[in-house]
Write an enzyme that holds these catalytic residues in place. Structure first.
Site, short mmCIF file in Angstrom:
data_model
loop_
_atom_site.label_atom_id
_atom_site.label_comp_id
_atom_site.label_asym_id
_atom_site.label_seq_id
_atom_site.Cartn_x
_atom_site.Cartn_y
_atom_site.Cartn_z
N ASP A 1 40.00 29.49 34.03
CA ASP A 1 41.01 29.01 33.09
C ASP A 1 39.99 28.69 31.79
O ASP A 1 39.29 27.34 32.33
CB ASP A 1 41.91 28.56 33.05
N ILE A 2 40.06 28.45 30.32
CA ILE A 2 39.49 28.52 29.54
C ILE A 2 39.99 27.26 29.34
O ILE A 2 38.39 26.92 28.63
CB ILE A 2 38.94 29.77 28.77
N ASN B 1 53.67 33.06 34.76
CA ASN B 1 54.90 33.46 33.34
C ASN B 1 55.02 34.59 32.34
O ASN B 1 54.25 35.58 32.47
CB ASN B 1 53.49 32.24 31.73
N HIS C 1 48.71 38.10 35.07
CA HIS C 1 48.21 36.78 36.06
C HIS C 1 48.21 36.19 36.35
O HIS C 1 49.80 35.55 36.10
CB HIS C 1 46.91 36.43 34.78
N HIS D 1 48.49 32.50 38.05
CA HIS D 1 47.47 30.60 37.58
C HIS D 1 47.75 29.92 39.14
O HIS D 1 48.74 29.77 39.86
CB HIS D 1 48.48 29.86 37.06
#
Ligand code: 5GP
Ligand code: ZN
Length: 115
Positions: A31-32, A87, A100, A102
């Site tokens: 993750d950025i 989410n 996605h 997480h």
């Protein structure tokens, strides 16, 4: 591929990402804006908007789940545990509409939800 989709563009190699795991059908990258010492996003390469759409493709769903487990193992999270989050929709704050998972871990993660 959806040209307007950020994660489809990462799959296509048009936007760089730090890839940590890849299969024929899945991609996992850091993750950025990590929220924990380990924060990896696991996606199907095919575009599905959210986990509701992914669930309509059980094979792809299983592949994302298996890849998430492999990432957790490779990142050293299985001894102390980790969190896997999809989410979905407005109340969750979902920002990217390419499903996605997480994978979060590397420290105690606190309560499951805030507030
Ligand atoms: P969501 O809120 O949709 O569940 O999560 C989207 C996640 O994507 C966020 O944690 C956000 O930091 C991450 N993200 C957004 N843009 C990029 C990007 O360009 N590259 C990477 N690696 N992660 C991104
Ligand atoms: Zn997409």
């Amino acid at each position: 591929m959806d040209n307007d989709c950020l994660f489809c563009r990462i799959v296509a190699g048009e936007i760089p990402a730090t890839v940590v795991h890849e299969t024929a059908t899945t991609l996992a990258f850091r993750d950025i804006d990590p929220k924990a010492p380990v924060h990896v996003l696991v996606i199907p390469k095919a575009h599905h908007g959210d986990v509701l759409a992914l669930a309509r493709d059980p094979q792809a769903a299983a592949e994302v789940l298996a890849a998430s487990a492999e990432v957790a193992q490779a990142e050293g999270l299985t001894a102390d545990g980790f969190r896997l989050i999809f989410n979905t929709g407005r109340h969750s704050g979902q920002e990217v509409f390419h499903v996605h998972a997480h994978v979060l871990g590397g420290r105690p993660l606190g309560p499951m939800v805030s507030g």
